[in-house]
Design a protein around this motif. Structure first.
Motif, mmCIF file in Angstrom:
data_model
loop_
_atom_site.group_PDB
_atom_site.id
_atom_site.type_symbol
_atom_site.label_atom_id
_atom_site.label_comp_id
_atom_site.label_asym_id
_atom_site.label_seq_id
_atom_site.Cartn_x
_atom_site.Cartn_y
_atom_site.Cartn_z
ATOM 1 N N TYR A 116 0.830 -1.204 0.000
ATOM 2 C CA TYR A 116 0.000 0.000 0.000
ATOM 3 C C TYR A 116 0.868 1.260 0.000
ATOM 4 N N SER A 117 1.808 1.327 0.934
ATOM 5 C CA SER A 117 2.614 2.546 1.065
ATOM 6 C C SER A 117 3.557 2.744 -0.123
ATOM 7 N N GLY A 118 3.945 1.673 -0.779
ATOM 8 C CA GLY A 118 4.856 1.770 -1.912
ATOM 9 C C GLY A 118 4.177 1.973 -3.246
ATOM 10 N N SER A 119 2.866 2.122 -3.240
ATOM 11 C CA SER A 119 2.126 2.239 -4.488
ATOM 12 C C SER A 119 1.557 3.637 -4.684
ATOM 13 N N ASN A 120 1.581 4.092 -5.915
ATOM 14 C CA ASN A 120 0.920 5.357 -6.230
ATOM 15 C C ASN A 120 -0.428 5.088 -6.911
ATOM 16 N N LYS A 121 -0.838 3.829 -6.925
ATOM 17 C CA LYS A 121 -2.117 3.449 -7.524
ATOM 18 C C LYS A 121 -3.106 3.139 -6.415
ATOM 19 N N LYS A 122 -4.025 4.065 -6.218
ATOM 20 C CA LYS A 122 -5.038 3.913 -5.189
ATOM 21 C C LYS A 122 -6.368 4.350 -5.776
ATOM 22 N N ILE A 123 -7.433 3.680 -5.408
ATOM 23 C CA ILE A 123 -8.761 4.047 -5.883
ATOM 24 C C ILE A 123 -9.250 5.228 -5.058
ATOM 25 N N LYS A 124 -9.601 6.311 -5.740
ATOM 26 C CA LYS A 124 -10.078 7.516 -5.068
ATOM 27 C C LYS A 124 -11.301 7.182 -4.214
ATOM 28 N N GLY A 125 -11.258 7.595 -2.959
ATOM 29 C CA GLY A 125 -12.368 7.366 -2.046
ATOM 30 C C GLY A 125 -12.317 6.038 -1.316
ATOM 31 N N SER A 126 -11.324 5.210 -1.633
ATOM 32 C CA SER A 126 -11.230 3.917 -0.953
ATOM 33 C C SER A 126 -10.705 4.100 0.469
ATOM 34 N N VAL A 127 -10.954 3.102 1.291
ATOM 35 C CA VAL A 127 -10.517 3.107 2.685
ATOM 36 C C VAL A 127 -9.456 2.029 2.839
ATOM 37 N N TYR A 128 -8.314 2.395 3.424
ATOM 38 C CA TYR A 128 -7.267 1.398 3.646
ATOM 39 C C TYR A 128 -7.463 0.727 4.992
ATOM 40 N N LEU A 129 -7.429 -0.601 4.981
ATOM 41 C CA LEU A 129 -7.426 -1.391 6.214
ATOM 42 C C LEU A 129 -6.273 -2.380 6.134
ATOM 43 N N ASP A 130 -5.388 -2.322 7.103
ATOM 44 C CA ASP A 130 -4.288 -3.280 7.182
ATOM 45 C C ASP A 130 -4.896 -4.658 7.453
ATOM 46 N N PRO A 131 -4.703 -5.617 6.558
ATOM 47 C CA PRO A 131 -5.315 -6.936 6.744
ATOM 48 C C PRO A 131 -4.791 -7.691 7.960
ATOM 49 N N ASN A 132 -3.696 -7.217 8.545
ATOM 50 C CA ASN A 132 -3.132 -7.861 9.730
ATOM 51 C C ASN A 132 -3.646 -7.243 11.026
ATOM 52 N N ASN A 133 -4.409 -6.154 10.927
ATOM 53 C CA ASN A 133 -4.903 -5.432 12.095
ATOM 54 C C ASN A 133 -6.343 -5.853 12.381
ATOM 55 N N GLU A 134 -6.477 -6.944 13.100
ATOM 56 C CA GLU A 134 -7.800 -7.502 13.395
ATOM 57 C C GLU A 134 -8.694 -6.507 14.139
ATOM 58 N N LYS A 138 -12.295 -4.931 12.927
ATOM 59 C CA LYS A 138 -13.495 -5.019 13.772
ATOM 60 C C LYS A 138 -14.086 -3.640 14.022
ATOM 61 N N ASP A 139 -13.244 -2.661 14.300
ATOM 62 C CA ASP A 139 -13.715 -1.296 14.531
ATOM 63 C C ASP A 139 -14.408 -0.739 13.290
ATOM 64 N N PHE A 140 -13.821 -0.997 12.136
ATOM 65 C CA PHE A 140 -14.410 -0.510 10.893
ATOM 66 C C PHE A 140 -15.788 -1.122 10.659
ATOM 67 N N LEU A 141 -15.917 -2.401 10.933
ATOM 68 C CA LEU A 141 -17.158 -3.112 10.628
ATOM 69 C C LEU A 141 -18.250 -2.960 11.680
ATOM 70 N N LYS A 142 -17.906 -2.576 12.903
ATOM 71 C CA LYS A 142 -18.879 -2.616 13.988
ATOM 72 C C LYS A 142 -20.096 -1.725 13.770
ATOM 73 N N ASP A 143 -19.950 -0.594 13.123
ATOM 74 C CA ASP A 143 -21.085 0.305 12.924
ATOM 75 C C ASP A 143 -21.627 0.283 11.498
ATOM 76 N N ARG A 144 -21.174 -0.662 10.718
ATOM 77 C CA ARG A 144 -21.611 -0.753 9.325
ATOM 78 C C ARG A 144 -22.945 -1.479 9.215
ATOM 79 N N ASP A 145 -23.731 -1.052 8.244
ATOM 80 C CA ASP A 145 -24.957 -1.759 7.891
ATOM 81 C C ASP A 145 -24.547 -3.116 7.335
ATOM 82 N N LYS A 146 -25.075 -4.170 7.904
ATOM 83 C CA LYS A 146 -24.684 -5.520 7.496
ATOM 84 C C LYS A 146 -25.119 -5.851 6.068
#
Length: 71
Positions: free
Chosen positions: A32-50, A54-62
């Motif tokens: 992620y940090s080494g790339s200049n290709k990112k989708i505008k408006g996307s949200v980065y979540l480290d896949p190793n940060n459980e 969880k915090d990101f998903l807790k208030d989301r509409d299922k």
């Protein structure tokens, strides 16, 4: 929960139509940090940060549409 693969063209069409979709970039931190290709408006979540995921998903509409991508 239903998991379906979509094409890049399908996602682009969704973005162009301004459909309600959350786009998650779940690449490894170095990729992620080494790339200049990112989708505008996307949200980065480290896949190793459980706790972060969880915090990101807790208030989301299922029923909300979430598209995750990585490389």
């Amino acid at each position: 929960m239903e998991i379906t693969r979509i094409s890049i063209d399908t996602l682009k069409g969704m973005i162009d139509k301004q459909e309600a979709v959350t786009i998650l970039d779940v690449r490894q931190p170095a990729a992620y940090s080494g790339s200049n290709k990112k989708i505008k408006g996307s949200v980065y979540l480290d896949p190793n940060n459980e706790e972060g995921i969880k915090d990101f998903l807790k208030d989301r509409d299922k029923n909300a549409l979430i598209v995750a991508y990585c490389s």
